[in-house]
Design a protein around this motif. Sequence first.
Motif, short mmCIF file in Angstrom:
data_model
loop_
_atom_site.label_atom_id
_atom_site.label_comp_id
_atom_site.label_asym_id
_atom_site.label_seq_id
_atom_site.Cartn_x
_atom_site.Cartn_y
_atom_site.Cartn_z
N ARG A 151 -8.39 -0.72 -16.60
CA ARG A 151 -7.92 -1.23 -17.01
C ARG A 151 -6.94 -2.49 -15.85
O ARG A 151 -7.03 -1.34 -14.40
CB ARG A 151 -6.38 -1.40 -17.69
CG ARG A 151 -5.13 -1.83 -17.85
CD ARG A 151 -4.29 -1.33 -19.00
NE ARG A 151 -3.25 -0.43 -18.01
CZ ARG A 151 -2.72 0.79 -18.81
NH1 ARG A 151 -2.53 0.25 -19.91
NH2 ARG A 151 -1.32 1.01 -17.74
N ASP A 165 -1.45 -3.04 -14.81
CA ASP A 165 -0.36 -3.25 -15.53
C ASP A 165 1.29 -3.12 -14.73
O ASP A 165 1.76 -1.99 -15.20
CB ASP A 165 -0.69 -2.47 -17.17
CG ASP A 165 0.20 -3.02 -18.10
OD1 ASP A 165 1.31 -3.93 -18.06
OD2 ASP A 165 0.22 -1.70 -18.91
N LYS A 217 7.40 -0.05 -14.86
CA LYS A 217 5.82 0.16 -14.32
C LYS A 217 6.60 -0.53 -12.84
O LYS A 217 5.35 -1.53 -12.60
CB LYS A 217 4.95 0.04 -14.71
CG LYS A 217 4.75 0.69 -15.85
CD LYS A 217 2.82 1.01 -16.22
CE LYS A 217 3.07 1.01 -17.43
NZ LYS A 217 1.84 0.36 -18.17
N ARG A 264 4.52 -9.30 -16.14
CA ARG A 264 3.98 -8.12 -16.67
C ARG A 264 2.69 -7.87 -17.27
O ARG A 264 2.37 -9.16 -17.60
CB ARG A 264 5.27 -6.90 -17.08
CG ARG A 264 4.99 -7.14 -18.80
CD ARG A 264 5.35 -5.81 -19.94
NE ARG A 264 4.06 -5.19 -19.93
CZ ARG A 264 4.69 -3.34 -20.07
NH1 ARG A 264 5.11 -2.99 -20.87
NH2 ARG A 264 3.61 -2.77 -19.72
N GLU A 305 -1.56 -4.61 -27.34
CA GLU A 305 -0.13 -4.13 -27.12
C GLU A 305 1.03 -4.72 -27.48
O GLU A 305 1.72 -4.39 -27.56
CB GLU A 305 -0.03 -4.27 -25.74
CG GLU A 305 -1.53 -3.24 -25.14
CD GLU A 305 -1.62 -2.69 -23.74
OE1 GLU A 305 -0.36 -1.77 -23.29
OE2 GLU A 305 -1.41 -4.05 -23.51
N ASP A 365 3.01 -0.08 -26.77
CA ASP A 365 3.55 -0.93 -26.32
C ASP A 365 3.79 -1.88 -27.75
O ASP A 365 4.54 -2.56 -28.01
CB ASP A 365 2.77 -1.86 -25.16
CG ASP A 365 3.64 -1.75 -23.93
OD1 ASP A 365 5.12 -1.34 -23.70
OD2 ASP A 365 2.67 -1.29 -22.94
N ARG A 395 10.67 1.89 -25.13
CA ARG A 395 10.22 2.79 -24.81
C ARG A 395 10.53 3.92 -24.44
O ARG A 395 10.86 4.91 -23.75
CB ARG A 395 8.93 2.75 -25.14
CG ARG A 395 8.82 2.03 -23.20
CD ARG A 395 6.26 2.03 -23.71
NE ARG A 395 5.84 2.57 -22.93
CZ ARG A 395 4.85 2.26 -22.54
NH1 ARG A 395 4.04 1.21 -22.76
NH2 ARG A 395 4.66 3.64 -21.94
MG MG Z 1 0.85 -0.70 -22.42
#
Ligand code: MG
Length: 834
Positions: free
Chosen positions: A597, A600, A605, A623, A691, A715, A725
Amino acid sequence: MTAILLTAPLQGWANALDEVPDAVFAGRMLGDGVAIDPTGGTLHAPCDGEVLTLHAGGHAITLRGEGGVELLMHVGIDTVQLGGRDFTARVGVGDRVERGQPLIDFDLDALVRAAPSLMTPLIVTNADAFRIVRRETDRVVGIGQLLMTVEPIAATMAAPSSAEGERIVRQVRVAMAHGLHARPAAKIGEVARGFVATSWLGRDGAEARTTGAVGLLGLGVRFGDTIDVIASGPDAREAVAALVTLIESGMGERAREAATSPVVTPPPPPPAVALPEGQLAGTLAAPGYTIGTGRWLRVADIAVPVDGQGAAIEAARLDSALSAVRETLATTTGEGAAIRAAHIAFLDDADLRDAANGAIGDGRDAGHAWRAATRAQAATLRNLGDARLAERADDLLDLERQVLGELTGTEAEAMTFPAGTILLADDLLPSQVMAIDPASVIGLAVERGGPTSHVAILAATMGLPALVAIGTPLGKVADGATLILDADGGVLHVDPDAATLAEARAHADRRTADRDAALACATEACVTLDGVRIEAFANLGSIEDAKAAMANGAEGSGLLRTEFLFLDRDSAPDVAEQAALYGAIAAELDGRPLIVRLLDIGGDKPAPYLPIAPEENPALGLRGIRVALAMPDILETQLRGILSVRPVGQCRIMIPMVASVAEIAAVRAVVDRLRAELGITDRVEVGIMVETPAAAVTAATLAAHADFLSIGTNDLTQYALAMDRGNPAVASGIDGLHPAVLQLIAHTTDGAARHRRWVGVCGGLASDRLAIPLLVGLGITELSASPRFVPELKALVRRLDTHRCRLLAVRALAAASPAEVRIMVREFLQEQGV
Ligand code: MG
Ligand code: PEP
């Protein structure tokens, strides 16, 4: 010695402060006292006295009573957010009041709906001068009935002020939207107590000690005020710096947040299910179920002198201690490599070293200086209002211990415990978890902590069931207590009766037998009863995860979280570094597919090397792929790293947080340009994560441009349900089996099927046993789970029939709630004998 009687200011149920659902009060950060859960709507004076302060919002009042005892009464929890709505003050500052006199009226019904709790603490705030000798709790009290008896502490016992020497003064603008109310005052006191220096805040000529909450409230500091931060004493400079940083941070109550939501309070979280006696609720940090004996880990601070032996000597001592710790971290192998890398990055943090060296320059001992620097940084992280950053504060405190241990020659505490120990701790540091011998410690139960902390990640990797955020009730668990740690169920059973224990043992034995059986055939194919192939992949965040994935029979990786590989560093990783890491992980997978991936970053994050300006709604801001498209160098460097891995094609590229076709086209254009430049003729798959509800709803359109789709249910759930979350207030409502989320998944598989694209799931639902039959029924053909869940996942899939799963899924799509869906699946699995 004259006792002072304090009577109940409210009618209701009197509780120990531990019961207040707020760490500031329960942790006695403002002082000791009793809390009343009220059944009436008027707060009365608990003694004769004078009103010292009355918050503009009307929810909090302080009095000076007989003998100078200072009292704070705070109606409800988080009621400052109401901005005065529902409160009517019946007295003013400076008024003389008599015991029993009404002070504040409040609308009890409105508060029940608007505030997380109505618990109203009555606190003695000048704890250095008075102590509570008797209190009435766990019973109903009426207004005027005795609640507490306090006594003055003899003058010789009261802590003398140690203010001496030069006064260091700095000005700071108050960033907290609600000014200096009880919660920030407590945090200020907490930070100030970490220093030897005496400190004060000053406004308009008035000054108040930072450790005296009443005095601080009495300054009447509001948002935007410029105040003085003053300190005097050996580490005054560091104390002022730490306090200024804290106040500037806004302590999670920045004005901008409040400006958009001044009075409207969020709906109260769904009521927590009351647990029977002997059971404590916690938050799942690492899954599992185990039975053992509770043993406490208690750690004392390492003592260091305040004054050093001269700046040159202390600077050299600090340098050599930092080098020694770095050397140990760099040469240690095994679990926790990413965490050790993060610790090394902290050791090299210029701000941290500058702060420590500044204090050394002022004559401090190296250990004292390092402690002050790490604690100030940790306090800042904790107060940024970001749960994940707050969890990183533990890493700093861990480093504090390691460096102080090196400086003082203090050995790390022995982490040896008898076999069958469930370790109990106020808080755990990552290095302590790494030092645990999994042959003796079989689970963790922690008072504080967070589910996404390094401690949680480590515990999951080591296969240790862990519950965190259990709160102060954990403190009452005795050393040697028999415990059932049901991490999956979020419950710790304390000293269960014989029947419960026998049932738990049988349950644990069944789980172990099932897991052993699943592990024994983990490398066998993953095919349903009716012959449908489901790929059983694993999610990875490190090379260790890749090894664990292979040991558990994973057939590849459906998600490499690349941002986890480059955690907590100052600079972005270059092509060579990325290529080496991706190559090493691909080699561990031995030719099996590796879905990488793209970084992210953003939202929950953060990455220090990609500075993103503070955003009002980070989850809806810059993001995922938006960051990469806004910073093309970062994207290109990462793609070059991925394309360097051989054989070409083992690594597939996955784009996070896609919301439109244009994002896929932009990434594919860079991939194709780089392939041409690097002479790569083989095809490289580019897939997307689903997501956002936008991606799910337009899956048919996106699938025409993507080689595969993988659903990030973590997500997708937060965006579909509009529930953050990372927000504990809505945590109990976040369930990926909500029919709304299931409908989005169904929409995605339908859309993808029109272009013959496969759809996988790499979010948390792929590791949720009850979700598997539904996902298979909805047409998912790849499941990427946490490495340890892979054997169970494969064993379960082998016992499913896709036709029956489809019928189950159709019913689940029409269910009324996630709870109904879960019951449905449980019954389904029972009927199938699974
Ligand atoms: Mg995610
Ligand atoms: C997800 O959102 O489900 C996902 C897999 O991504 P992350 O949890 O890393 O955001």
